[in-house]
Scaffold this motif. Structure first.
Motif, PDB file in Angstrom:
ATOM      1  N   ASN A 135       0.853  -1.155   0.017  1.00  0.00           N
ATOM      2  CA  ASN A 135      -0.123   0.019   0.082  1.00  0.00           C
ATOM      3  C   ASN A 135       0.929   1.243  -0.040  1.00  0.00           C
ATOM      4  O   ASN A 135       0.365   2.313   0.012  1.00  0.00           O
ATOM      5  CB  ASN A 135      -0.809  -0.082   1.240  1.00  0.00           C
ATOM      6  N   THR A 137       3.153   2.200  -2.186  1.00  0.00           N
ATOM      7  CA  THR A 137       3.976   2.626  -3.473  1.00  0.00           C
ATOM      8  C   THR A 137       3.005   3.357  -4.323  1.00  0.00           C
ATOM      9  O   THR A 137       1.789   2.996  -4.365  1.00  0.00           O
ATOM     10  CB  THR A 137       4.635   1.512  -4.278  1.00  0.00           C
ATOM     11  N   GLU A 138       3.400   4.402  -5.194  1.00  0.00           N
ATOM     12  CA  GLU A 138       2.641   5.043  -6.178  1.00  0.00           C
ATOM     13  C   GLU A 138       2.443   4.207  -7.570  1.00  0.00           C
ATOM     14  O   GLU A 138       1.442   4.130  -7.783  1.00  0.00           O
ATOM     15  CB  GLU A 138       3.375   6.185  -6.619  1.00  0.00           C
ATOM     16  N   LYS A 142       4.891  -2.039  -8.932  1.00  0.00           N
ATOM     17  CA  LYS A 142       6.242  -1.959  -8.124  1.00  0.00           C
ATOM     18  C   LYS A 142       5.572  -2.455  -6.787  1.00  0.00           C
ATOM     19  O   LYS A 142       6.409  -3.556  -6.212  1.00  0.00           O
ATOM     20  CB  LYS A 142       6.466  -0.482  -7.729  1.00  0.00           C
ATOM     21  N   ARG A 211     -12.867 -13.014  -1.692  1.00  0.00           N
ATOM     22  CA  ARG A 211     -12.090 -12.094  -1.723  1.00  0.00           C
ATOM     23  C   ARG A 211     -11.278 -11.867  -3.253  1.00  0.00           C
ATOM     24  O   ARG A 211     -11.227 -10.723  -3.638  1.00  0.00           O
ATOM     25  CB  ARG A 211     -11.203 -12.361  -0.821  1.00  0.00           C
ATOM     26  N   VAL A 214     -13.618 -10.284  -5.530  1.00  0.00           N
ATOM     27  CA  VAL A 214     -13.751  -8.665  -5.184  1.00  0.00           C
ATOM     28  C   VAL A 214     -12.528  -8.040  -6.052  1.00  0.00           C
ATOM     29  O   VAL A 214     -12.858  -7.139  -6.644  1.00  0.00           O
ATOM     30  CB  VAL A 214     -13.835  -8.503  -3.574  1.00  0.00           C
ATOM     31  N   LEU A 217     -12.665  -8.164  -9.726  1.00  0.00           N
ATOM     32  CA  LEU A 217     -13.894  -7.057  -9.930  1.00  0.00           C
ATOM     33  C   LEU A 217     -13.404  -5.448 -10.016  1.00  0.00           C
ATOM     34  O   LEU A 217     -13.455  -4.755 -10.812  1.00  0.00           O
ATOM     35  CB  LEU A 217     -15.200  -6.974  -9.274  1.00  0.00           C
ATOM     36  N   ARG A 218     -12.623  -5.225  -8.911  1.00  0.00           N
ATOM     37  CA  ARG A 218     -11.815  -3.871  -8.620  1.00  0.00           C
ATOM     38  C   ARG A 218     -11.077  -3.669  -9.967  1.00  0.00           C
ATOM     39  O   ARG A 218     -11.027  -2.577 -10.542  1.00  0.00           O
ATOM     40  CB  ARG A 218     -11.128  -4.089  -7.623  1.00  0.00           C
ATOM     41  N   ALA A 221     -12.994  -2.985 -12.955  1.00  0.00           N
ATOM     42  CA  ALA A 221     -13.412  -1.520 -12.760  1.00  0.00           C
ATOM     43  C   ALA A 221     -12.149  -0.361 -13.084  1.00  0.00           C
ATOM     44  O   ALA A 221     -12.606   0.493 -13.710  1.00  0.00           O
ATOM     45  CB  ALA A 221     -13.984  -1.286 -11.628  1.00  0.00           C
ATOM     46  N   ASP A 222     -11.003  -0.582 -12.608  1.00  0.00           N
ATOM     47  CA  ASP A 222      -9.783   0.249 -12.612  1.00  0.00           C
ATOM     48  C   ASP A 222      -9.445   0.084 -14.114  1.00  0.00           C
ATOM     49  O   ASP A 222      -9.414   1.413 -14.656  1.00  0.00           O
ATOM     50  CB  ASP A 222      -8.596  -0.451 -11.942  1.00  0.00           C
ATOM     51  N   ARG A 224     -11.545  -0.412 -16.889  1.00  0.00           N
ATOM     52  CA  ARG A 224     -12.683   0.198 -17.358  1.00  0.00           C
ATOM     53  C   ARG A 224     -12.691   1.954 -17.257  1.00  0.00           C
ATOM     54  O   ARG A 224     -12.861   2.803 -18.068  1.00  0.00           O
ATOM     55  CB  ARG A 224     -14.073   0.097 -16.757  1.00  0.00           C
TER      56      ARG A 224
ATOM     57  N   ILE C  76     -17.166  -1.334  -4.730  1.00  0.00           N
ATOM     58  CA  ILE C  76     -16.970  -1.399  -6.236  1.00  0.00           C
ATOM     59  C   ILE C  76     -18.271  -1.671  -7.411  1.00  0.00           C
ATOM     60  O   ILE C  76     -18.186  -1.041  -8.213  1.00  0.00           O
ATOM     61  CB  ILE C  76     -16.149  -2.732  -6.412  1.00  0.00           C
ATOM     62  N   ARG C  79     -19.499   1.708  -7.830  1.00  0.00           N
ATOM     63  CA  ARG C  79     -18.766   2.320  -8.601  1.00  0.00           C
ATOM     64  C   ARG C  79     -18.838   2.255  -9.894  1.00  0.00           C
ATOM     65  O   ARG C  79     -18.982   2.966 -10.913  1.00  0.00           O
ATOM     66  CB  ARG C  79     -17.118   2.050  -8.368  1.00  0.00           C
TER      67      ARG C  79
END
Lengths: 229, 226, 82
Positions: A135, A137-138, A142, A211, A214, A217-218, A221-222, A224, C76, C79
């Motif tokens: 959590n 790292t930009e 990476k 999990r 989920v 799905l994330r 969504a990212d 999209r 999600i 969203r």
């Protein structure tokens, strides 16, 4: 497997696991005989040991998935590692809370540097380190690589930690002579323990799949959101 | 093979020259070590505990904290101005870069660990004359193990926005075997017991260090790739 | 979607689990005392409380994980609807 299929599988396994948990509780409270030396407190054993088993399963699984991620660079493997780590953290937390509850009665103290308890504590920190690295790292790729390295090194270090804490312990006298598991466990206790391991494994894999779905799905969504932008 | 060694040597020499010219890390680590010794002296009631018994543990703790201070900054200088990218784009394989960095860090930490040993020996009145070479040997293996894990995770921490803050969380849980075997080997040695008594511990320490170096050399390329 | 109400459902499931635990423990104490009364009179009930706490913790921690996954799922889904 499709994401929806995974979600369904996860829900089914979780529900099975929860039903199993209720059956396990019934067995622990009404069926299994009380252990002679320790009395009723020994019943914590039937949730403590399966939780410990599950958290070590989780780190092994996560390290394997992480190693394969570094090799194949498939995001699904990284997601699997993350989900296993999160599950491992949950179950290691259970080990670390139920263990002292048992120790207070059996040993007269909440915490001792009992090798397996120590090992679980360090494992817990390895899980936390994994999540922190991921959590912080930009660049998400990476973070995935860093976290994979943490999981692999953590899993490789576990045999060393185990050997060393056992050796360290042998220097110190036991506070109270109490072995959580005798060399031979009576039949009904063994059955309850094995059922507990089964139930916790079911819960782990069920919630793992859930999990994972989920997380998948994330990722979709990212993707999209990025293509829309 | 010899080109590989040349590449390792190039990295190693660059780091050592930089360190010798600036004395940035080694100065901070030595000051830290000496001051820690002073503070430990006041934080421990030397009339109730035998100082030479606790000293071994304190030496290892100082080594770890001081090591983290120095090793944590391994990639700090190069992460500025994109110098790290320059090194990584050179034809040298990534593990050669890691080994070079590792040896440079090892030299640094080993020097500091000798200072720590001397300072604590002085402050806590330990008789260092007995088994001195074996004690130094154990400190050397311990430093190698620490540096191997530390260098790899220094590269990880440098890539995160938490930087060095993250390092203890990652490194300390992994350091437990090193502390246990290191203290377990050094404490009998300092009280004059023969080396054969602690041989098993030193072997485990060596196995830990070797495994850490090997794992670091293999995994380093995944940390720094871009 | 059919998973929409997973949060209340999982919450209810956890609560049901907790209720079962409580009922079982109470039943255990009620049923277990008479035959062993002579031995139990000398012991205190602390081990029972520790066992109860441990079993409740298992439900709470696993239930908490279920709920947190379900909440993330809902976030999600919300969203992706937008």
């Amino acid at each position: 497997m499709t994401t929806a299929g995974m979600r369904r599988g996860g829900v089914v396994l979780t529900v099975l696991g929860l039903a199993g948990l209720i059956a396990l509780y019934w067995m622990c409270f009404f069926w299994v005989s009380t252990e002679v030396n320790q009395g009723v407190i020994q019943r914590i054993f039937y949730v403590h040991v399966p939780a410990a088993w599950t958290s070590f399963l989780a780190i092994g699984f996560a390290a394997l998935a992480s190693g394969m991620y570094l090799w194949l660079r498939d995001d699904r493997l990284d997601r699997a590692a993350l989900c296993a780590i999160e599950g491992g953290l949950v179950f290691a937390t259970l080990v670390l809370t139920t263990g002292p509850l048992w120790g207070k009665i059996a040993w007269g103290t909440y915490w001792t540097w009992e090798p397996r308890l120590t090992l679980t504590l360090l494992l817990w920190f390895i899980f936390v380190g994994y999540i922190m690295v991921r959590n912080s790292t930009e660049d998400p790729d990476k973070g995935k690589r860093f976290a994979a390295v943490v999981a692999i090194i953590g899993a490789l270090d576990i045999p060393f930690i185990h050997l060393s804490v056992v050796w360290f312990r042998s220097l110190h006298p036991e506070p109270v002579v109490a072995k959580p598991d005798g060399p031979t466990l009576p039949g009904d206790m063994l059955a309850t323990l094995l059922f507990g391991v089964l139930v916790f494994s079911l819960l782990f894999f069920g919630l793992f799949l859930f999990r994972y779905a989920v997380e998948a799905l994330r990722a979709e969504a990212d993707l999209r959101a990025r293509s829309a932008a | 093979m010899s080109t590989y060694l040349t590449q390792v040597w190039a990295i190693l020499r660059k780091d050592l020259v930089l360190e010798i010219r600036s004395r940035e890390r080694v100065g901070a680590m030595c000051a830290f070590a000496v001051l820690t010794g002073v503070l430990f002296n006041f934080s421990i009631d030397t009339t109730t505990v035998r100082p030479n018994e606790v000293a071994t543990g304190l030496i290892w703790m100082t080594l770890i904290f001081g090591g983290l201070l120095g090793v944590g900054r391994t990639f700090h200088l190069e992460s500025q101005d994109g110098a790290l990218q320059g090194i990584l784009m050179s034809p040298a394989p990534k593990d050669a870069i890691f080994i070079g960095k590792l040896i440079a860090n090892f030299v640094l930490l080993f020097v500091v660990s000798l200072l720590v040993l001397g300072v604590f020996g002085l402050f806590f009145g330990i008789d260092l004359g007995r088994n001195l070479s074996w004690v130094v040997f154990v400190l050397g293996i311990g430093s190698l193990g620490f540096v191997a894990v530390g260098t790899l995770f220094a590269a990880v921490a440098e890539g995160t926005h938490l930087r060095e803050t993250l390092l203890p969380v990652l490194v300390f849980p992994l350091m437990v075997p090193m502390v246990i075997y290191g203290v377990g080997a050094m404490m009998p040695l300092l009280s004059g017991r023969p080396f054969t008594e602690v041989e098993g511990n030193v072997r485990m320490l060596g196995a830990f260090a070797l495994a850490a170096v090997a794992a670091g050399a293999v995994l380093f390329r995944y940390v720094v790739e871009d | 979607m059919m998973m929409k109400n997973i949060v209340p459902r999982s919450l209810m499931l956890s609560l049901a689990g907790l209720a079962v635990t409580a009922a079982v423990t109470l039943a255990q104490e009620a049923a277990g005392v008479p035959p062993q009364a002579s031995r139990l009179a000398e012991q205190n009930l602390r081990p029972y409380w520790h066992v109860f706490a441990a079993y409740a913790l298992v439900i709470v921690v696993i239930g908490g994980w279920v709920i947190s996954i379900a909440r993330r799922l809902r976030a999600i889904e919300d969203r992706s609807v937008e």
